[in-house]
Scaffold this motif. Structure first.
Motif, PDB file in Angstrom:
ATOM      1  N   GLU A 193     -36.547  43.747  -0.672  1.00  0.00           N
ATOM      2  CA  GLU A 193     -35.484  42.825  -0.286  1.00  0.00           C
ATOM      3  C   GLU A 193     -34.215  43.079  -1.102  1.00  0.00           C
ATOM      4  N   SER A 194     -34.371  43.308  -2.404  1.00  0.00           N
ATOM      5  CA  SER A 194     -33.212  43.578  -3.258  1.00  0.00           C
ATOM      6  C   SER A 194     -32.510  44.864  -2.850  1.00  0.00           C
ATOM      7  N   LEU A 195     -33.286  45.899  -2.577  1.00  0.00           N
ATOM      8  CA  LEU A 195     -32.699  47.172  -2.164  1.00  0.00           C
ATOM      9  C   LEU A 195     -31.999  47.044  -0.817  1.00  0.00           C
ATOM     10  N   PHE A 196     -32.574  46.223   0.064  1.00  0.00           N
ATOM     11  CA  PHE A 196     -31.921  45.999   1.351  1.00  0.00           C
ATOM     12  C   PHE A 196     -30.559  45.344   1.141  1.00  0.00           C
ATOM     13  N   TYR A 197     -30.513  44.299   0.328  1.00  0.00           N
ATOM     14  CA  TYR A 197     -29.242  43.633   0.043  1.00  0.00           C
ATOM     15  C   TYR A 197     -28.244  44.616  -0.561  1.00  0.00           C
ATOM     16  N   GLU A 198     -28.708  45.414  -1.489  1.00  0.00           N
ATOM     17  CA  GLU A 198     -27.815  46.358  -2.164  1.00  0.00           C
ATOM     18  C   GLU A 198     -27.211  47.351  -1.179  1.00  0.00           C
ATOM     19  N   ASN A 199     -28.008  47.799  -0.219  1.00  0.00           N
ATOM     20  CA  ASN A 199     -27.547  48.812   0.729  1.00  0.00           C
ATOM     21  C   ASN A 199     -26.763  48.241   1.905  1.00  0.00           C
ATOM     22  N   TYR A 200     -27.056  47.000   2.280  1.00  0.00           N
ATOM     23  CA  TYR A 200     -26.495  46.490   3.527  1.00  0.00           C
ATOM     24  C   TYR A 200     -25.469  45.368   3.369  1.00  0.00           C
ATOM     25  N   SER A 201     -25.634  44.484   2.381  1.00  0.00           N
ATOM     26  CA  SER A 201     -24.721  43.338   2.321  1.00  0.00           C
ATOM     27  C   SER A 201     -23.318  43.741   1.894  1.00  0.00           C
ATOM     28  N   PRO A 213     -25.783  36.836   2.720  1.00  0.00           N
ATOM     29  CA  PRO A 213     -25.306  36.558   1.361  1.00  0.00           C
ATOM     30  C   PRO A 213     -24.878  37.836   0.643  1.00  0.00           C
ATOM     31  N   ARG A 214     -23.833  37.725  -0.150  1.00  0.00           N
ATOM     32  CA  ARG A 214     -23.356  38.882  -0.905  1.00  0.00           C
ATOM     33  C   ARG A 214     -24.356  39.256  -1.993  1.00  0.00           C
ATOM     34  N   TYR A 215     -24.629  40.537  -2.083  1.00  0.00           N
ATOM     35  CA  TYR A 215     -25.483  41.063  -3.152  1.00  0.00           C
ATOM     36  C   TYR A 215     -24.688  41.070  -4.453  1.00  0.00           C
ATOM     37  N   LEU A 216     -25.317  40.562  -5.534  1.00  0.00           N
ATOM     38  CA  LEU A 216     -24.635  40.491  -6.822  1.00  0.00           C
ATOM     39  C   LEU A 216     -25.372  41.235  -7.928  1.00  0.00           C
ATOM     40  N   GLY A 217     -26.578  41.711  -7.645  1.00  0.00           N
ATOM     41  CA  GLY A 217     -27.327  42.468  -8.639  1.00  0.00           C
ATOM     42  C   GLY A 217     -28.818  42.201  -8.522  1.00  0.00           C
ATOM     43  N   HIS A 218     -29.627  43.031  -9.176  1.00  0.00           N
ATOM     44  CA  HIS A 218     -31.060  42.761  -9.200  1.00  0.00           C
ATOM     45  C   HIS A 218     -31.732  43.441 -10.382  1.00  0.00           C
ATOM     46  N   LEU A 219     -32.811  42.818 -10.819  1.00  0.00           N
ATOM     47  CA  LEU A 219     -33.748  43.398 -11.760  1.00  0.00           C
ATOM     48  C   LEU A 219     -35.057  43.604 -11.000  1.00  0.00           C
ATOM     49  N   LYS A 220     -36.088  44.039 -11.655  1.00  0.00           N
ATOM     50  CA  LYS A 220     -37.370  44.225 -10.987  1.00  0.00           C
ATOM     51  C   LYS A 220     -37.878  42.882 -10.466  1.00  0.00           C
ATOM     52  N   ASN A 221     -38.067  42.812  -9.147  1.00  0.00           N
ATOM     53  CA  ASN A 221     -38.579  41.615  -8.468  1.00  0.00           C
ATOM     54  C   ASN A 221     -37.685  40.385  -8.640  1.00  0.00           C
ATOM     55  N   VAL A 222     -36.414  40.598  -8.927  1.00  0.00           N
ATOM     56  CA  VAL A 222     -35.465  39.492  -9.049  1.00  0.00           C
ATOM     57  C   VAL A 222     -34.173  39.885  -8.340  1.00  0.00           C
ATOM     58  N   VAL A 275     -27.115  35.017   7.758  1.00  0.00           N
ATOM     59  CA  VAL A 275     -28.546  35.109   8.047  1.00  0.00           C
ATOM     60  C   VAL A 275     -29.250  35.386   6.725  1.00  0.00           C
ATOM     61  N   VAL A 276     -30.232  34.559   6.391  1.00  0.00           N
ATOM     62  CA  VAL A 276     -30.941  34.678   5.116  1.00  0.00           C
ATOM     63  C   VAL A 276     -32.416  34.990   5.392  1.00  0.00           C
ATOM     64  N   GLY A 277     -33.240  34.945   4.342  1.00  0.00           N
ATOM     65  CA  GLY A 277     -34.681  35.108   4.518  1.00  0.00           C
ATOM     66  C   GLY A 277     -35.121  36.515   4.858  1.00  0.00           C
ATOM     67  N   TRP A 278     -34.694  37.496   4.071  1.00  0.00           N
ATOM     68  CA  TRP A 278     -34.973  38.901   4.379  1.00  0.00           C
ATOM     69  C   TRP A 278     -36.239  39.421   3.705  1.00  0.00           C
ATOM     70  N   SER A 279     -37.139  38.547   3.326  1.00  0.00           N
ATOM     71  CA  SER A 279     -38.337  38.988   2.602  1.00  0.00           C
ATOM     72  C   SER A 279     -39.266  39.839   3.465  1.00  0.00           C
ATOM     73  N   ARG A 280     -39.137  39.755   4.797  1.00  0.00           N
ATOM     74  CA  ARG A 280     -40.003  40.533   5.689  1.00  0.00           C
ATOM     75  C   ARG A 280     -39.282  41.726   6.310  1.00  0.00           C
ATOM     76  N   VAL A 281     -38.155  42.106   5.766  1.00  0.00           N
ATOM     77  CA  VAL A 281     -37.398  43.221   6.334  1.00  0.00           C
ATOM     78  C   VAL A 281     -38.250  44.490   6.318  1.00  0.00           C
ATOM     79  N   HIS A 282     -38.175  45.242   7.413  1.00  0.00           N
ATOM     80  CA  HIS A 282     -38.979  46.455   7.529  1.00  0.00           C
ATOM     81  C   HIS A 282     -38.325  47.402   8.530  1.00  0.00           C
ATOM     82  N   SER A 283     -38.915  48.554   8.690  1.00  0.00           N
ATOM     83  CA  SER A 283     -38.443  49.525   9.669  1.00  0.00           C
ATOM     84  C   SER A 283     -39.236  49.334  10.958  1.00  0.00           C
TER      85      SER A 283
END
Length: 338
Positions: free
Chosen positions: A67-75, A83-92, A216-224
């Motif tokens: 989910e974090s990588l998706f936000y980083e690449n797409y938002s 929502p705007r991506y602002l950063g991430h740590l492992k699983n955060v 649109v929120v709730g991207w925990s199930r994002v997949h290909s």
């Protein structure tokens, strides 16, 4: 409190580096207090300034980094409202908080034509970006996990009024022999839970819900997966049958035309995403998403509502949507050679 929330140094440095709105506040007034409240896996981190202004961000605990990588690449790069991506740590994941968005519409209230078309156009924008942008890295996205025969039969047993034993048998055969087949369309990023529960609508000048999607929120199930999966899920689970039958064909054609406008620079993609293939893909998505909706409905939690009467009324409406979708699904399955 989570160690990630406790690491305010990282939160502050990330905001100062990536969030121009937060930087603006810090230049106007001195920070006086930082607090955090928790709602499940989501923390709301609030910053109070001495001029009485407030600013908040969301810190989400994720099951993995997808989910974090998706936000980083797409938002940041796509025009999709999220929502705007602002950063991430492992699983955060650190992102813009939903308080800054508009309002939600209850999932049991059926979406109307203009709302569906608005979201459909946004889906085409997201998929167009995915297919054409050199910065849309997708290798981190997991593959779709189709429903199994056992999962479907368990769900059907909890909803005996929706399906006959003959229907359950035919659908089980489809799942076993045909559900894993793919259409000729290239996979894209799929939200995986594209429903009203994850859509915020912008407010108009009077503070009322407008027709414009805020986020649109709730991207925990994002997949290909299939480009038409999200649209099928939206129509099946969030639109009442009479409205859906009226707008479904138009929504698919709108998706097709909007997506094609993004693919003009690629002859190969233009050839692949022709109307016939998109319609074929949508029909398969319709079957698969109907079965997913039945599975989700079988786990309906009546205790999540204030009264038993409210829960029963909402479940009845959702069952009505499922019943009509299943009728169409059965007709589509009968046309498949298995």
């Amino acid at each position: 409190m989570s160690a990630a929330v406790g690491n305010l140094k990282w939160v502050l440095s990330s905001l100062l580096e990536t969030d121009r709105h937060f930087v603006h506040y810090t230049k106007k007034a001195q920070l006086s207090n930082i607090s955090a409240t928790r709602d499940g896996n989501l923390f709301k981190v609030c910053f109070d300034f001495k001029d009485k202004t407030e600013y908040s961000v969301a810190l989400k605990i994720t099951q993995n980094d997808v989910e974090s990588l998706f936000y980083e690449n797409y938002s940041i790069s796509s025009e999709f409202p999220m929502p705007r991506y602002l950063g991430h740590l492992k699983n955060v994941l650190l992102a813009q908080h939903v308080d800054t968005f508009g309002v939600k519409q209850e999932p049991y209230i059926g979406l109307k034509e203009h709302q569906v078309y608005n979201l459909t156009a946004h889906l085409a924008d997201l998929h167009g970006f995915h297919l054409t942008s050199p910065v849309s890295e997708t290798g981190f996205l997991p593959a779709k996990k189709p429903i199994t025969v056992e999962e479907f039969q368990t769900a059907a047993s909890k909803l005996p009024n929706l399906l006959s034993s003959k229907d359950v048998l035919l659908i089980s055969v489809y799942i076993k022999f045909a559900s894993a087949s793919k259409t000729d369309l290239e996979d894209v990023c799929v939200h995986g839970d594209f429903t009203s529960a994850n859509v915020f609508w912008a407010k108009d000048e009077f503070g009322n819900m407008s027709n414009k999607t805020a986020a649109v929120v709730g991207w925990s199930r994002v997949h290909s997966g299939s480009p038409t999966d999200d649209l099928a899920q939206l129509l099946i689970s969030c639109v009442d049958p009479d409205e859906r039958l009226f707008i479904q064909k138009n929504a698919v054609e709108l998706y097709y035309n909007s997506l094609r406008s993004h693919l003009k620079q690629s002859d190969d993609l233009m050839d692949m995403f022709n109307l016939s293939q998109v319609l074929k893909s949508f029909n398969k998505s319709f079957i698969d998403q109907t079965l997913t909706f039945v599975k989700k409905l079988s786990n309906f939690d009546s205790n999540a509502f204030k009264t038993k009467g409210v829960a029963e009324a909402i479940k009845a409406k959702l069952e009505m949507r499922a019943r009509f979708a299943l009728m169409e699904t059965m007709e589509l399955i009968k046309k498949i050679e298995m």
